[in-house]
Design a protein around this motif. Structure first.
Motif, PDB file in Angstrom:
ATOM      1  N   ARG A 284       0.829  -1.210   0.000  1.00  0.00           N
ATOM      2  CA  ARG A 284       0.000   0.000   0.000  1.00  0.00           C
ATOM      3  C   ARG A 284       0.860   1.255   0.000  1.00  0.00           C
ATOM      4  O   ARG A 284       0.631   2.183  -0.769  1.00  0.00           O
ATOM      5  N   ARG A 285       1.854   1.285   0.867  1.00  0.00           N
ATOM      6  CA  ARG A 285       2.680   2.491   1.027  1.00  0.00           C
ATOM      7  C   ARG A 285       3.540   2.786  -0.201  1.00  0.00           C
ATOM      8  O   ARG A 285       3.826   3.935  -0.497  1.00  0.00           O
ATOM      9  N   LEU A 286       3.968   1.722  -0.901  1.00  0.00           N
ATOM     10  CA  LEU A 286       4.880   1.891  -2.035  1.00  0.00           C
ATOM     11  C   LEU A 286       4.208   1.565  -3.365  1.00  0.00           C
ATOM     12  O   LEU A 286       4.875   1.208  -4.340  1.00  0.00           O
ATOM     13  N   ALA A 287       2.907   1.685  -3.410  1.00  0.00           N
ATOM     14  CA  ALA A 287       2.174   1.420  -4.654  1.00  0.00           C
ATOM     15  C   ALA A 287       2.581   2.426  -5.724  1.00  0.00           C
ATOM     16  O   ALA A 287       2.933   3.575  -5.419  1.00  0.00           O
ATOM     17  N   GLU A 288       2.526   1.994  -6.979  1.00  0.00           N
ATOM     18  CA  GLU A 288       2.864   2.878  -8.093  1.00  0.00           C
ATOM     19  C   GLU A 288       2.027   4.148  -8.013  1.00  0.00           C
ATOM     20  O   GLU A 288       0.811   4.103  -7.817  1.00  0.00           O
ATOM     21  N   GLY A 289       2.687   5.292  -8.103  1.00  0.00           N
ATOM     22  CA  GLY A 289       2.016   6.583  -8.038  1.00  0.00           C
ATOM     23  C   GLY A 289       1.941   7.185  -6.643  1.00  0.00           C
ATOM     24  O   GLY A 289       1.573   8.346  -6.484  1.00  0.00           O
ATOM     25  N   SER A 290       2.303   6.412  -5.613  1.00  0.00           N
ATOM     26  CA  SER A 290       2.294   6.944  -4.244  1.00  0.00           C
ATOM     27  C   SER A 290       3.282   8.098  -4.127  1.00  0.00           C
ATOM     28  O   SER A 290       4.395   8.040  -4.660  1.00  0.00           O
ATOM     29  N   VAL A 291       2.868   9.136  -3.429  1.00  0.00           N
ATOM     30  CA  VAL A 291       3.729  10.285  -3.181  1.00  0.00           C
ATOM     31  C   VAL A 291       4.059  10.287  -1.694  1.00  0.00           C
ATOM     32  O   VAL A 291       3.158  10.308  -0.854  1.00  0.00           O
ATOM     33  N   LEU A 292       5.359  10.255  -1.382  1.00  0.00           N
ATOM     34  CA  LEU A 292       5.810  10.173   0.005  1.00  0.00           C
ATOM     35  C   LEU A 292       6.594  11.417   0.388  1.00  0.00           C
ATOM     36  O   LEU A 292       7.476  11.865  -0.359  1.00  0.00           O
ATOM     37  N   GLU A 293       6.285  11.950   1.556  1.00  0.00           N
ATOM     38  CA  GLU A 293       7.063  13.054   2.117  1.00  0.00           C
ATOM     39  C   GLU A 293       8.391  12.491   2.606  1.00  0.00           C
ATOM     40  O   GLU A 293       8.541  11.280   2.786  1.00  0.00           O
ATOM     41  N   THR A 294       9.350  13.362   2.843  1.00  0.00           N
ATOM     42  CA  THR A 294      10.678  12.922   3.246  1.00  0.00           C
ATOM     43  C   THR A 294      11.179  13.695   4.454  1.00  0.00           C
ATOM     44  O   THR A 294      10.715  14.787   4.747  1.00  0.00           O
ATOM     45  N   GLU A 295      12.134  13.101   5.130  1.00  0.00           N
ATOM     46  CA  GLU A 295      12.924  13.781   6.163  1.00  0.00           C
ATOM     47  C   GLU A 295      14.369  13.580   5.777  1.00  0.00           C
ATOM     48  O   GLU A 295      14.803  12.416   5.705  1.00  0.00           O
ATOM     49  N   PRO A 296      15.093  14.605   5.406  1.00  0.00           N
ATOM     50  CA  PRO A 296      14.712  16.011   5.432  1.00  0.00           C
ATOM     51  C   PRO A 296      13.695  16.337   4.333  1.00  0.00           C
ATOM     52  O   PRO A 296      13.679  15.715   3.267  1.00  0.00           O
ATOM     53  N   ALA A 297      12.870  17.317   4.617  1.00  0.00           N
ATOM     54  CA  ALA A 297      11.765  17.683   3.728  1.00  0.00           C
ATOM     55  C   ALA A 297      12.230  18.137   2.359  1.00  0.00           C
ATOM     56  O   ALA A 297      11.536  17.911   1.360  1.00  0.00           O
ATOM     57  N   ASP A 298      13.413  18.763   2.276  1.00  0.00           N
ATOM     58  CA  ASP A 298      13.870  19.277   0.985  1.00  0.00           C
ATOM     59  C   ASP A 298      14.309  18.175   0.009  1.00  0.00           C
ATOM     60  O   ASP A 298      14.581  18.449  -1.157  1.00  0.00           O
TER      61      ASP A 298
ATOM     62  N   THR B 145       7.823  10.438  -5.714  1.00  0.00           N
ATOM     63  CA  THR B 145       6.729   9.691  -6.326  1.00  0.00           C
ATOM     64  C   THR B 145       7.236   8.316  -6.762  1.00  0.00           C
ATOM     65  O   THR B 145       8.216   8.227  -7.517  1.00  0.00           O
ATOM     66  N   VAL B 146       6.578   7.256  -6.317  1.00  0.00           N
ATOM     67  CA  VAL B 146       6.972   5.890  -6.655  1.00  0.00           C
ATOM     68  C   VAL B 146       6.583   5.598  -8.107  1.00  0.00           C
ATOM     69  O   VAL B 146       5.419   5.718  -8.480  1.00  0.00           O
ATOM     70  N   VAL B 147       7.590   5.234  -8.915  1.00  0.00           N
ATOM     71  CA  VAL B 147       7.355   4.822 -10.295  1.00  0.00           C
ATOM     72  C   VAL B 147       7.178   3.308 -10.330  1.00  0.00           C
ATOM     73  O   VAL B 147       6.286   2.777 -10.982  1.00  0.00           O
ATOM     74  N   ARG B 148       8.055   2.611  -9.586  1.00  0.00           N
ATOM     75  CA  ARG B 148       8.013   1.158  -9.564  1.00  0.00           C
ATOM     76  C   ARG B 148       8.632   0.672  -8.268  1.00  0.00           C
ATOM     77  O   ARG B 148       9.621   1.227  -7.788  1.00  0.00           O
ATOM     78  N   ALA B 149       8.047  -0.381  -7.707  1.00  0.00           N
ATOM     79  CA  ALA B 149       8.605  -1.036  -6.521  1.00  0.00           C
ATOM     80  C   ALA B 149       8.639  -2.527  -6.801  1.00  0.00           C
ATOM     81  O   ALA B 149       7.735  -3.067  -7.438  1.00  0.00           O
ATOM     82  N   ARG B 150       9.696  -3.167  -6.342  1.00  0.00           N
ATOM     83  CA  ARG B 150       9.791  -4.619  -6.496  1.00  0.00           C
ATOM     84  C   ARG B 150      10.472  -5.199  -5.263  1.00  0.00           C
ATOM     85  O   ARG B 150      11.257  -4.534  -4.596  1.00  0.00           O
ATOM     86  N   ARG B 151      10.120  -6.428  -5.002  1.00  0.00           N
ATOM     87  CA  ARG B 151      10.699  -7.127  -3.853  1.00  0.00           C
ATOM     88  C   ARG B 151      11.468  -8.323  -4.383  1.00  0.00           C
ATOM     89  O   ARG B 151      10.960  -9.093  -5.188  1.00  0.00           O
ATOM     90  N   SER B 152      12.693  -8.468  -3.926  1.00  0.00           N
ATOM     91  CA  SER B 152      13.472  -9.664  -4.244  1.00  0.00           C
ATOM     92  C   SER B 152      13.585 -10.478  -2.964  1.00  0.00           C
ATOM     93  O   SER B 152      13.067 -10.076  -1.922  1.00  0.00           O
ATOM     94  N   ALA B 153      14.268 -11.588  -3.030  1.00  0.00           N
ATOM     95  CA  ALA B 153      14.401 -12.447  -1.841  1.00  0.00           C
ATOM     96  C   ALA B 153      15.090 -11.728  -0.691  1.00  0.00           C
ATOM     97  O   ALA B 153      14.808 -11.985   0.469  1.00  0.00           O
ATOM     98  N   GLU B 154      15.986 -10.775  -1.020  1.00  0.00           N
ATOM     99  CA  GLU B 154      16.756 -10.145   0.049  1.00  0.00           C
ATOM    100  C   GLU B 154      16.423  -8.687   0.332  1.00  0.00           C
ATOM    101  O   GLU B 154      16.863  -8.143   1.334  1.00  0.00           O
TER     102      GLU B 154
END
Length: 188
Positions: free
Chosen positions: A29-43, A48-57
């Motif tokens: 849910r958090r890393l779904a394509e198109g998700s926009v995440l704020e950051t620390e530091p804010a600048d 915006t997540v373009v693609r997320a993938r999970r490997s074994a490690e």
């Protein structure tokens, strides 16, 4: 209250992909394509997540704002954060550090053991960091056998630690050794 979703690690490849140190139990849910995440530091963001993938490690992500290795490297150490949802605070499946830090740590027999200073997310399990009254730190695996109750309303975490985990409760104090020897029929 901001919650950390992940901490960005080093780049992976040449096209901006980065490795993440996840801190969420809901990465889909958090890393779904198109998700926009704020950051620390804010600048450093928002990202915006373009693609997320999970490997074994590990989990890897490409952000729209960092499409090459140099841009990805500049994000190393940045925290991806989201605003806490009220329903997440009531979720019994897990605890966030902000829900536990500051709670009094109490032994099952009623003794004060200290104050919760942090919740560390380690690979094997979460660990409560307890600051003892003398300033020493104890680390208690956050498992039901050792942490039978968490009551934020009462401001307490009840612990049933083995002897020796806390400086104030050594495993081999002289009195218990003498008692054990007498119980076994020997001399202290």
């Amino acid at each position: 209250m901001l919650l950390t979703v992940a901490i960005i690690g080093g780049p992976h490849g040449l096209k901006g992909e980065v490795r993440l140190d996840l801190r969420t139990d809901d990465p889909q849910r958090r890393l779904a394509e198109g998700s926009v995440l704020e950051t620390e530091p804010a600048d450093a963001g928002p990202l915006t997540v373009v693609r997320a993938r999970r490997s074994a490690e590990a989990t890897y992500v490409i952000f729209d704002e960092a499409r090459d290795r140099t841009a990805a490297e500049s994000l190393r150490g940045v925290r991806l954060v989201v605003e806490s949802d009220e329903d997440e605070d009531d979720d019994d499946e897990g605890w966030y550090p902000h829900q536990l830090v500051g709670l009094r740590a109490v032994h099952v027999d009623g003794r004060e053991l200290g104050t919760v200073a942090d919740l560390e997310h380690l690979p094997a399990q979460d660990v409560l960091v307890i600051t003892e009254p003398d300033g020493a730190e104890a680390r208690v695996p956050f498992v039901a056998e050792l942490v039978p109750a968490v009551d934020p309303d009462a401001g307490t975490v009840t612990l049933d630690p083995p002897r020796g985990l806390f400086a104030a409760d050594p495993a081999d104090d002289d009195e218990s050794v003498a008692d054990d020897a007498e119980d076994a029929g020997g001399r202290p």
